[in-house]
Scaffold this active site. Sequence first.
Site, mmCIF file in Angstrom:
data_model
loop_
_atom_site.group_PDB
_atom_site.id
_atom_site.type_symbol
_atom_site.label_atom_id
_atom_site.label_comp_id
_atom_site.label_asym_id
_atom_site.label_seq_id
_atom_site.Cartn_x
_atom_site.Cartn_y
_atom_site.Cartn_z
ATOM 1 N N TYR A 275 1.256 -1.688 0.200
ATOM 2 C CA TYR A 275 0.815 -1.145 -0.802
ATOM 3 C C TYR A 275 0.167 -1.697 -1.700
ATOM 4 C CZ TYR A 275 1.037 2.656 -4.555
ATOM 5 O OH TYR A 275 0.159 2.701 -5.236
ATOM 6 N N LYS B 55 -3.583 -2.054 -3.684
ATOM 7 C CA LYS B 55 -4.124 -2.198 -4.454
ATOM 8 C C LYS B 55 -4.656 -3.707 -5.105
ATOM 9 C CE LYS B 55 -3.142 2.206 -4.804
ATOM 10 N NZ LYS B 55 -4.351 3.163 -4.794
#
Length: 241
Positions: free
Chosen positions: A146, A150
């Site tokens: 994740y 990002k």
Amino acid sequence: MSGPLAGKRAIVTGASKGLGRAICLSLLDAGMHVVGVARPSAELDSARAEFGPAFTAWPLDVTSDALIEAIEREQPFDLLVNNAGTNHPQPFVDVADETLDQLLALNVRAPFRVARSIARGMPSGGVIIHMTSQMGHVGSPNRTVYCMTKHAIEGLAKAMAVELAPAGIRVNCIAPTFVKTPMTERMLSDPSFAAFVDRMIPMSQLASPDQIAAAVIYLASPAAAMITGHSLVIDGGWTAQ
């Protein structure tokens, strides 16, 4: 309705619930015509029924060629909010290739393709907003994939901002802390994780969907006319430590 955004056209991905739903409502309140993109669901159907004629639901997977084709048919848009995304927290050494591929496809490849298609037809004065995360600025346990995705979108936004500035298009990110949404509720139901989040946010509170939607309105408006290549971090102080 009058105002700087009234009559303009927006497209929001991940529009059926949580942040996406709140963003759609705020844009509609500002007088925009909004296309909400999400996979077919009861939530998207209810949004279509509740939001009125200025809202159009596209029941499409954000990773699909069908969405890209629909964008190309319906150009131009004045605003893109690339909001769709997901997370599957796991220890780094346990991450399966399938999980890696899924997050890269949804969190990186899809927003890149959608933004590329939108930018091809976007007029001068257009705005692209990528929804990232505080995890696009720091690292955190069990969130290697994740965080990677990002951070990638944060970098993409900076490069897009530089390249698209001569065309009069601004590109920014909004990087929230944990917001109480259907995606985070199951994580925060773990008492030890909820305690970790509380320790990491000096303001000792989660963000609300309305607070994130307000940031979208600001960055989309002429008030932010000189802001591009920026990430607006809404994290209660998490990344200040």
